[in-house]
Design an enzyme around this catalytic site. Structure first.
Site, PDB file in Angstrom:
ATOM      1  N   SER A   8       0.852  -1.195   0.000  1.00 24.25           N
ATOM      2  CA  SER A   8       0.000   0.000   0.000  1.00 24.25           C
ATOM      3  C   SER A   8       0.879   1.233   0.000  1.00 24.25           C
ATOM      4  O   SER A   8       1.736   1.397   0.874  1.00 24.25           O
ATOM      5  CB  SER A   8      -0.887   0.006   1.250  1.00 24.25           C
ATOM      6  OG  SER A   8      -1.406   1.322   1.428  1.00 24.25           O
ATOM      7  N   HIS A  33      -1.594  -1.397  -3.993  1.00 19.96           N
ATOM      8  CA  HIS A  33      -2.842  -1.083  -3.292  1.00 19.96           C
ATOM      9  C   HIS A  33      -2.918   0.433  -3.066  1.00 19.96           C
ATOM     10  O   HIS A  33      -1.990   1.029  -2.520  1.00 19.96           O
ATOM     11  CB  HIS A  33      -2.835  -1.841  -1.961  1.00 19.96           C
ATOM     12  CG  HIS A  33      -4.090  -1.739  -1.167  1.00 19.96           C
ATOM     13  ND1 HIS A  33      -5.197  -2.541  -1.395  1.00 19.96           N
ATOM     14  CD2 HIS A  33      -4.430  -0.941  -0.120  1.00 19.96           C
ATOM     15  CE1 HIS A  33      -6.146  -2.248  -0.520  1.00 19.96           C
ATOM     16  NE2 HIS A  33      -5.712  -1.271   0.260  1.00 19.96           N
ATOM     17  N   ASP A  35      -5.166   3.479  -1.390  1.00 19.49           N
ATOM     18  CA  ASP A  35      -6.203   3.739  -0.396  1.00 19.49           C
ATOM     19  C   ASP A  35      -6.828   5.121  -0.586  1.00 19.49           C
ATOM     20  O   ASP A  35      -6.221   6.134  -0.250  1.00 19.49           O
ATOM     21  CB  ASP A  35      -5.588   3.643   1.005  1.00 19.49           C
ATOM     22  CG  ASP A  35      -5.244   2.206   1.366  1.00 19.49           C
ATOM     23  OD1 ASP A  35      -6.177   1.383   1.424  1.00 19.49           O
ATOM     24  OD2 ASP A  35      -4.053   1.911   1.578  1.00 19.49           O
ATOM     25  N   MET A  37      -9.452   7.741   0.603  1.00 16.29           N
ATOM     26  CA  MET A  37     -10.216   8.062   1.824  1.00 16.29           C
ATOM     27  C   MET A  37     -10.845   9.437   1.678  1.00 16.29           C
ATOM     28  O   MET A  37     -10.207  10.363   1.173  1.00 16.29           O
ATOM     29  CB  MET A  37      -9.292   8.057   3.037  1.00 16.29           C
ATOM     30  CG  MET A  37      -8.533   6.758   3.232  1.00 16.29           C
ATOM     31  SD  MET A  37      -7.616   6.783   4.771  1.00 16.29           S
ATOM     32  CE  MET A  37      -6.652   5.267   4.613  1.00 16.29           C
ATOM     33  N   HIS A  66      -8.762   0.712  -3.199  1.00 15.34           N
ATOM     34  CA  HIS A  66      -9.606   0.470  -2.027  1.00 15.34           C
ATOM     35  C   HIS A  66     -10.333   1.771  -1.710  1.00 15.34           C
ATOM     36  O   HIS A  66      -9.722   2.736  -1.269  1.00 15.34           O
ATOM     37  CB  HIS A  66      -8.684   0.014  -0.884  1.00 15.34           C
ATOM     38  CG  HIS A  66      -9.375  -0.194   0.414  1.00 15.34           C
ATOM     39  ND1 HIS A  66      -8.691  -0.405   1.592  1.00 15.34           N
ATOM     40  CD2 HIS A  66     -10.697  -0.239   0.747  1.00 15.34           C
ATOM     41  CE1 HIS A  66      -9.540  -0.566   2.582  1.00 15.34           C
ATOM     42  NE2 HIS A  66     -10.770  -0.458   2.102  1.00 15.34           N
ATOM     43  N   MET A  68     -12.474   3.933   0.374  1.00 14.50           N
ATOM     44  CA  MET A  68     -13.071   4.186   1.703  1.00 14.50           C
ATOM     45  C   MET A  68     -13.815   5.511   1.629  1.00 14.50           C
ATOM     46  O   MET A  68     -13.409   6.524   2.205  1.00 14.50           O
ATOM     47  CB  MET A  68     -11.952   4.208   2.761  1.00 14.50           C
ATOM     48  CG  MET A  68     -11.406   2.804   3.041  1.00 14.50           C
ATOM     49  SD  MET A  68      -9.784   2.847   3.807  1.00 14.50           S
ATOM     50  CE  MET A  68      -8.774   2.944   2.349  1.00 14.50           C
ATOM     51  N   MET A 137     -11.086  -6.463   6.203  1.00 14.89           N
ATOM     52  CA  MET A 137     -10.266  -5.479   6.935  1.00 14.89           C
ATOM     53  C   MET A 137      -9.854  -6.084   8.273  1.00 14.89           C
ATOM     54  O   MET A 137     -10.701  -6.534   9.052  1.00 14.89           O
ATOM     55  CB  MET A 137     -11.054  -4.196   7.204  1.00 14.89           C
ATOM     56  CG  MET A 137     -11.308  -3.313   5.999  1.00 14.89           C
ATOM     57  SD  MET A 137      -9.849  -2.891   5.032  1.00 14.89           S
ATOM     58  CE  MET A 137      -8.824  -2.023   6.226  1.00 14.89           C
ATOM     59  N   ASP A 175      -6.270  -6.806   4.783  1.00 12.98           N
ATOM     60  CA  ASP A 175      -5.681  -5.463   4.789  1.00 12.98           C
ATOM     61  C   ASP A 175      -5.677  -4.901   6.199  1.00 12.98           C
ATOM     62  O   ASP A 175      -6.733  -4.735   6.812  1.00 12.98           O
ATOM     63  CB  ASP A 175      -6.523  -4.583   3.848  1.00 12.98           C
ATOM     64  CG  ASP A 175      -6.016  -3.154   3.730  1.00 12.98           C
ATOM     65  OD1 ASP A 175      -4.943  -2.842   4.265  1.00 12.98           O
ATOM     66  OD2 ASP A 175      -6.722  -2.358   3.080  1.00 12.98           O
ATOM     67  N   GLY A 197       1.393  -1.998   4.152  1.00 13.90           N
ATOM     68  CA  GLY A 197       1.840  -0.618   4.023  1.00 13.90           C
ATOM     69  C   GLY A 197       3.048  -0.362   4.889  1.00 13.90           C
ATOM     70  O   GLY A 197       4.197  -0.351   4.424  1.00 13.90           O
TER      71      GLY A 197
HETATM   72  C1  DX5 Z   1      -6.088   1.259   6.169  1.00 15.40           C
HETATM   73  C2  DX5 Z   1      -5.792   0.949   4.731  1.00 15.40           C
HETATM   74  C3  DX5 Z   1      -4.654   0.046   4.543  1.00 15.40           C
HETATM   75  C4  DX5 Z   1      -3.342   0.525   5.071  1.00 15.40           C
HETATM   76  C5  DX5 Z   1      -2.696  -0.688   5.629  1.00 15.40           C
HETATM   77  O1  DX5 Z   1      -7.283   1.929   6.235  1.00 15.40           O
HETATM   78  O2  DX5 Z   1      -6.912   0.342   4.114  1.00 15.40           O
HETATM   79  O3  DX5 Z   1      -4.519  -0.363   3.191  1.00 15.40           O
HETATM   80  O4  DX5 Z   1      -2.485   1.110   4.121  1.00 15.40           O
HETATM   81  O5  DX5 Z   1      -1.606  -0.266   6.312  1.00 15.40           O
HETATM   82  P1  DX5 Z   1      -0.741  -1.206   7.236  1.00 15.40           P
HETATM   83  O6  DX5 Z   1      -0.234  -2.312   6.388  1.00 15.40           O
HETATM   84  O7  DX5 Z   1       0.318  -0.241   7.681  1.00 15.40           O
HETATM   85  O8  DX5 Z   1      -1.635  -1.667   8.356  1.00 15.40           O
HETATM   86 ZN    ZN Z   2      -6.495  -0.515   2.087  1.00 11.88          ZN
END
Ligand code: DX5
Ligand code: ZN
Length: 221
Positions: A8, A33, A35, A37, A66, A68, A137, A175, A197
């Site tokens: 990510s 990946h 993200d 948001m 992804h 969100m 998740m 994730d 990530g």
């Molecule tokens: C969190 C994201 C993840 C995030 C994961 O809301 O959806 O994709 O980047 O990060 P790590 O691997 O650091 O938990």
């Molecule tokens: Zn994610």
């Protein structure tokens, strides 16, 4: 089952985005990946179509987006045009999940559905056969670097059983909090696609970290 590692970019240094993408390629990442948001569905803001387009200009790797965001359908066309390979939407923001997944496929993208830690696997039963990606998740979404929620393992095994019952070839992605410490248990539980990530981009050698995560799964017989 094939192992897919999906770093990510949330935890990457965006001032050196091209380098982060090159790290993913050098480490043999399967997907990148991304993200998205919106500060509404989750308490954080990241990026939109322009960023996806920029990453697309840097790589041919599949871009696993992804979403969100509330009302994700507002962005499907823009994200598809920007070069997304897959669009995954949260069931918590998708009252018309079947229609929304169909629309994603119409646009030529892989259709994914995501469940938060408090959402039952059961919420996806009726669309299991239509999914290209089922994303569990393992943290509450919004931030990188959070701690893995152990209960997610049980959810992953139930999601695996549900996909098998529906004869769905969907990827089963996990994730949040994936690291050397947690990835093997997730793989054993039935996940095949791993977002990472913090584990990758905070590592001293991110390229080696991507490889190490994959090797840990491969080592499990
Ligand atoms: C969190 C994201 C993840 C995030 C994961 O809301 O959806 O994709 O980047 O990060 P790590 O691997 O650091 O938990
Ligand atoms: Zn994610």
């Amino acid at each position: 089952m094939t192992v897919r590692i999906a770093p990510s970019l949330l935890s990457a240094d965006w001032a050196r985005l091209a380098e982060a993408v090159a790290i993913c390629e050098a480490g043999g990442a399967d997907w990148i990946h991304l993200d998205v948001m919106d500060g509404c569905f989750v308490p954080n803001l990241t990026f939109g179509a322009r960023f996806i387009e920029t990453v697309r200009s840097l790589t041919d790797l599949p871009l696993d987006v992804h979403m969100m965001v509330v009302e994700p359908e507002k962005y499907f066309e823009d994200f598809a045009r920007a070069g997304a390979t897959g669009l995954s939407i949260h069931v918590e923001t998708a009252p018309h999940l079947h229609r929304q997944l169909s629309r994603i496929k119409e646009l030529g993208c892989k259709a994914g559905a995501v469940i938060n830690p408090a959402t039952p696997v059961e919420a996806l039963r009726e669309v299991a056969a239509d999914l290209d990606v089922l994303l569990v998740m393992s943290v509450n979404p919004g931030f990188g670097g959070q701690q893995f929620i152990a209960h997610s393992l049980d959810k992953v095994s139930r999601a695996r059983a549900m996909l098998a019952a529906a004869r769905s070839p969907a990827a089963l992605e996990i994730d949040g909090g994936i690291s050397r410490e947690t990835i093997t248990a997730c793989w054993r539980s039935g996940a095949d696609t791993f977002v990472a990530g913090h584990a990758v981009f905070a590592a001293r050698d991110p390229v080696a970290e991507i490889r190490a995560l994959r090797d840990l799964c491969r080592a499990v017989v």
